[in-house]
Design a protein around this motif. Structure first.
Motif, short mmCIF file in Angstrom:
data_model
loop_
_atom_site.label_atom_id
_atom_site.label_comp_id
_atom_site.label_asym_id
_atom_site.label_seq_id
_atom_site.Cartn_x
_atom_site.Cartn_y
_atom_site.Cartn_z
N GLU A 123 3.02 6.22 -6.31
CA GLU A 123 2.61 7.41 -7.11
C GLU A 123 2.79 7.56 -8.48
O GLU A 123 2.12 8.47 -8.94
N PHE A 124 3.55 6.48 -9.07
CA PHE A 124 3.92 6.63 -10.44
C PHE A 124 2.88 5.71 -11.19
O PHE A 124 3.05 5.30 -12.12
N GLY A 125 1.86 5.30 -10.67
CA GLY A 125 1.21 4.11 -11.06
C GLY A 125 1.43 2.49 -10.95
O GLY A 125 0.63 1.72 -11.60
N TYR A 126 2.26 2.11 -10.27
CA TYR A 126 2.70 0.84 -10.07
C TYR A 126 2.61 0.40 -8.57
O TYR A 126 3.11 1.02 -7.84
N SER A 127 1.67 -0.53 -8.47
CA SER A 127 1.36 -0.97 -7.20
C SER A 127 1.61 -2.58 -7.13
O SER A 127 0.93 -3.42 -8.07
N PRO A 128 2.48 -2.99 -6.36
CA PRO A 128 3.06 -4.41 -6.62
C PRO A 128 1.81 -5.62 -5.90
O PRO A 128 1.24 -5.11 -5.22
N ASP A 150 0.68 -1.20 -0.11
CA ASP A 150 0.12 -0.15 0.09
C ASP A 150 1.00 1.11 -0.12
O ASP A 150 0.41 2.41 -0.37
N VAL A 151 2.08 1.11 0.56
CA VAL A 151 2.93 2.45 0.67
C VAL A 151 4.01 2.31 -0.34
O VAL A 151 4.96 2.87 -0.10
N PHE A 152 4.08 1.37 -1.29
CA PHE A 152 4.98 1.20 -2.23
C PHE A 152 5.58 2.48 -2.63
O PHE A 152 4.89 3.11 -3.30
N PRO A 153 6.85 2.77 -2.74
CA PRO A 153 7.45 3.81 -3.19
C PRO A 153 6.93 4.47 -4.80
O PRO A 153 6.91 5.56 -5.12
#
Length: 139
Positions: free
Chosen positions: A51-56, A45-48
């Motif tokens: 904010e650029f559209g990539y959420s693992p 949820d807080v992956f850096p």
């Protein structure tokens, strides 16, 4: 001093191998593995790069970090010098990411202690490899 550095490198490498193995398998500690799986849902949820559209996906994120820690740990402990330096860098990035993640989740500072200590030891190994070499003797 060189023996101390070798022992530190071996110990850190084996530590990262173990932490990676816990993330990858429940054979070492089923309870700890389940806890890691739950934590990586929050970490995703807080992956850096979110904010650029990539959420693992949390399970894949856990596996990537686990494999990276395990392989880099082995290379740090037993690899040739070049691979030790590369693995040190990779593990340093992972520890910085771990600290960022815990701070982004507003976890207590005590939760950052293991990652901070590991980061400090990795940086110490990096400095040791670069600047503390024996000075040449002039005759």
């Amino acid at each position: 001093m060189a023996l101390l550095v070798r022992v530190l490198r071996l110990g850190l490498g084996l530590f990262f191998l173990l932490t990676g193995a816990v993330k990858l398998s429940d054979r070492i500690s089923a309870q700890l593995h389940l806890q890691m799986r739950a934590q990586f849902v929050q970490f995703a949820d807080v992956f850096p790069l979110k904010e650029f559209g990539y959420s693992p996906e949390p399970v894949q994120y856990l596996e990537v970090v686990g494999w990276t820690e395990a392989v880099a740990g082995v290379l740090l402990a037993l690899g040739p010098q070049l691979l030790q330096e590369i693995s040190n860098f990779v593990l340093t990035v992972i520890m910085i990411g771990a600290i960022y993640t815990l701070l982004a989740l507003k976890e207590p500072l005590a939760m950052c202690t293991p990652a901070t200590v590991c980061l400090g030891l990795l940086l110490l190994l990096n400095v040791r490899g670069r600047g503390w070499k024996a000075k040449p003797k002039f005759e």
